[in-house]
Design a protein around this motif. Structure first.
Motif, PDB file in Angstrom:
ATOM      1  N   ASP A 147      -6.560 -22.881  18.764  1.00  0.00           N
ATOM      2  CA  ASP A 147      -6.341 -24.471  18.977  1.00  0.00           C
ATOM      3  C   ASP A 147      -6.036 -24.856  20.594  1.00  0.00           C
ATOM      4  OD1 ASP A 147      -7.621 -24.867  16.394  1.00  0.00           O
ATOM      5  OD2 ASP A 147      -5.647 -25.079  15.587  1.00  0.00           O
ATOM      6  N   ALA A 148      -4.902 -23.931  21.031  1.00  0.00           N
ATOM      7  CA  ALA A 148      -4.494 -24.265  22.270  1.00  0.00           C
ATOM      8  C   ALA A 148      -5.467 -24.005  23.280  1.00  0.00           C
ATOM      9  CB  ALA A 148      -3.169 -23.415  22.459  1.00  0.00           C
ATOM     10  N   LEU A 149      -6.327 -22.919  23.170  1.00  0.00           N
ATOM     11  CA  LEU A 149      -7.197 -22.403  23.832  1.00  0.00           C
ATOM     12  C   LEU A 149      -8.253 -23.460  24.126  1.00  0.00           C
ATOM     13  CD1 LEU A 149      -8.874 -20.550  25.980  1.00  0.00           C
ATOM     14  CD2 LEU A 149      -9.776 -19.670  23.650  1.00  0.00           C
ATOM     15  N   ASP A 150      -8.819 -24.043  22.932  1.00  0.00           N
ATOM     16  CA  ASP A 150      -9.963 -25.031  22.837  1.00  0.00           C
ATOM     17  C   ASP A 150      -9.368 -26.362  23.454  1.00  0.00           C
ATOM     18  OD1 ASP A 150     -11.305 -23.474  21.484  1.00  0.00           O
ATOM     19  OD2 ASP A 150     -10.686 -24.115  19.428  1.00  0.00           O
ATOM     20  N   SER A 151      -8.056 -26.626  23.344  1.00  0.00           N
ATOM     21  CA  SER A 151      -7.338 -28.038  24.021  1.00  0.00           C
ATOM     22  C   SER A 151      -7.513 -27.892  25.338  1.00  0.00           C
ATOM     23  CB  SER A 151      -6.085 -28.283  23.463  1.00  0.00           C
ATOM     24  OG  SER A 151      -6.304 -28.559  21.951  1.00  0.00           O
ATOM     25  N   LEU A 152      -7.029 -26.817  25.955  1.00  0.00           N
ATOM     26  CA  LEU A 152      -7.070 -26.435  27.228  1.00  0.00           C
ATOM     27  C   LEU A 152      -8.327 -26.599  27.989  1.00  0.00           C
ATOM     28  CD1 LEU A 152      -4.241 -23.708  27.507  1.00  0.00           C
ATOM     29  CD2 LEU A 152      -4.005 -26.003  28.533  1.00  0.00           C
ATOM     30  N   VAL A 153      -9.371 -25.916  27.327  1.00  0.00           N
ATOM     31  CA  VAL A 153     -10.582 -26.061  27.875  1.00  0.00           C
ATOM     32  C   VAL A 153     -11.327 -27.521  27.913  1.00  0.00           C
ATOM     33  CG1 VAL A 153     -12.910 -25.036  27.763  1.00  0.00           C
ATOM     34  CG2 VAL A 153     -11.201 -23.526  27.424  1.00  0.00           C
ATOM     35  N   ALA A 154     -10.994 -28.334  26.802  1.00  0.00           N
ATOM     36  CA  ALA A 154     -11.367 -29.445  26.935  1.00  0.00           C
ATOM     37  C   ALA A 154     -10.622 -30.446  27.868  1.00  0.00           C
ATOM     38  CB  ALA A 154     -11.163 -30.087  25.200  1.00  0.00           C
ATOM     39  N   HIS A 155      -9.379 -30.320  28.198  1.00  0.00           N
ATOM     40  CA  HIS A 155      -8.681 -31.005  29.052  1.00  0.00           C
ATOM     41  C   HIS A 155      -9.588 -30.496  30.359  1.00  0.00           C
ATOM     42  CE1 HIS A 155      -5.693 -32.728  31.651  1.00  0.00           C
ATOM     43  NE2 HIS A 155      -5.525 -31.723  32.082  1.00  0.00           N
ATOM     44  N   ALA A 156      -9.717 -29.346  30.510  1.00  0.00           N
ATOM     45  CA  ALA A 156     -10.301 -28.972  32.064  1.00  0.00           C
ATOM     46  C   ALA A 156     -11.778 -29.801  32.220  1.00  0.00           C
ATOM     47  CB  ALA A 156     -10.518 -27.481  32.023  1.00  0.00           C
ATOM     48  N   GLN A 157     -12.232 -29.790  31.231  1.00  0.00           N
ATOM     49  CA  GLN A 157     -13.746 -30.286  31.119  1.00  0.00           C
ATOM     50  C   GLN A 157     -13.519 -31.851  31.377  1.00  0.00           C
ATOM     51  OE1 GLN A 157     -15.561 -28.931  27.294  1.00  0.00           O
ATOM     52  NE2 GLN A 157     -16.212 -27.412  28.379  1.00  0.00           N
ATOM     53  N   ARG A 158     -12.539 -32.509  31.117  1.00  0.00           N
ATOM     54  CA  ARG A 158     -12.354 -34.039  31.103  1.00  0.00           C
ATOM     55  C   ARG A 158     -11.708 -34.258  32.642  1.00  0.00           C
ATOM     56  NH1 ARG A 158      -9.975 -33.426  26.051  1.00  0.00           N
ATOM     57  NH2 ARG A 158      -7.996 -33.727  26.980  1.00  0.00           N
ATOM     58  N   THR A 159     -11.217 -33.365  33.561  1.00  0.00           N
ATOM     59  CA  THR A 159     -10.540 -33.598  34.656  1.00  0.00           C
ATOM     60  C   THR A 159     -11.684 -33.844  35.609  1.00  0.00           C
ATOM     61  OG1 THR A 159     -10.503 -31.205  35.163  1.00  0.00           O
ATOM     62  CG2 THR A 159      -8.600 -32.282  33.995  1.00  0.00           C
ATOM     63  N   GLY A 160     -12.903 -33.397  35.540  1.00  0.00           N
ATOM     64  CA  GLY A 160     -13.885 -33.496  36.704  1.00  0.00           C
ATOM     65  C   GLY A 160     -14.013 -32.425  37.511  1.00  0.00           C
ATOM     66  N   ALA A 161     -13.185 -31.341  37.351  1.00  0.00           N
ATOM     67  CA  ALA A 161     -13.337 -30.261  38.067  1.00  0.00           C
ATOM     68  C   ALA A 161     -13.264 -28.856  37.354  1.00  0.00           C
ATOM     69  CB  ALA A 161     -12.326 -29.964  39.293  1.00  0.00           C
ATOM     70  N   PRO A 162     -14.010 -28.617  36.254  1.00  0.00           N
ATOM     71  CA  PRO A 162     -13.862 -27.756  34.937  1.00  0.00           C
ATOM     72  C   PRO A 162     -13.832 -26.325  35.671  1.00  0.00           C
ATOM     73  CG  PRO A 162     -16.011 -28.832  34.748  1.00  0.00           C
ATOM     74  CD  PRO A 162     -15.139 -29.519  35.917  1.00  0.00           C
ATOM     75  N   GLY A 163     -14.637 -26.079  36.714  1.00  0.00           N
ATOM     76  CA  GLY A 163     -14.764 -24.787  37.176  1.00  0.00           C
ATOM     77  C   GLY A 163     -13.645 -24.072  37.890  1.00  0.00           C
ATOM     78  N   GLU A 164     -12.631 -25.171  38.359  1.00  0.00           N
ATOM     79  CA  GLU A 164     -11.210 -24.721  39.018  1.00  0.00           C
ATOM     80  C   GLU A 164     -10.273 -24.015  38.068  1.00  0.00           C
ATOM     81  OE1 GLU A 164     -10.073 -27.745  41.458  1.00  0.00           O
ATOM     82  OE2 GLU A 164     -11.943 -27.892  42.487  1.00  0.00           O
ATOM     83  N   HIS A 165     -10.500 -24.378  36.575  1.00  0.00           N
ATOM     84  CA  HIS A 165      -9.580 -24.263  35.612  1.00  0.00           C
ATOM     85  C   HIS A 165      -9.902 -22.883  35.055  1.00  0.00           C
ATOM     86  CE1 HIS A 165      -8.925 -28.466  36.180  1.00  0.00           C
ATOM     87  NE2 HIS A 165      -7.905 -28.103  35.873  1.00  0.00           N
TER      88      HIS A 165
END
Length: 94
Positions: A54-72
């Motif tokens: 669940d933490a992995l899924d949440s971290l990736v979802a947050h990265a996708q919302r930031t506008g620069a997901p390739g950097e995470h």
């Protein structure tokens, strides 16, 4: 004088898999590892032994919302692989 022979093994090639944004990253990791290993996902050790799904899924979802997901990137070891999950939807196994 002859050059010494380098017997260092070549690193194993990396395997990458892009996952659909609707797919949970934790499920994408298990699916990718199973495919590369040639086993059923149910034959693998539980992912939560390596990382909280669940933490992995949440971290990736947050990265996708930031506008620069390739950097995470999130890195961890699982089932004999070094796993990298990127916010832009890529799972890389080494």
């Amino acid at each position: 004088m002859a050059d010494p022979i380098d017997d260092t093994p070549e690193p194993a090639p990396a395997h990458e898999r892009r996952f659909d944004p609707a797919e949970r990253p934790s499920e994408a990791v298990v699916t990718a590892v199973a495919a590369v290993s040639g086993v059923s996902p149910t034959a693998l050790e539980p992912l939560f032994d390596a990382i909280e799904p669940d933490a992995l899924d949440s971290l990736v979802a947050h990265a996708q919302r930031t506008g620069a997901p390739g950097e995470h990137r999130i890195r961890f070891s699982y089932a004999g692989f070094d796993v990298q999950v990127r916010g832009d939807g890529v799972v890389r196994l080494e």
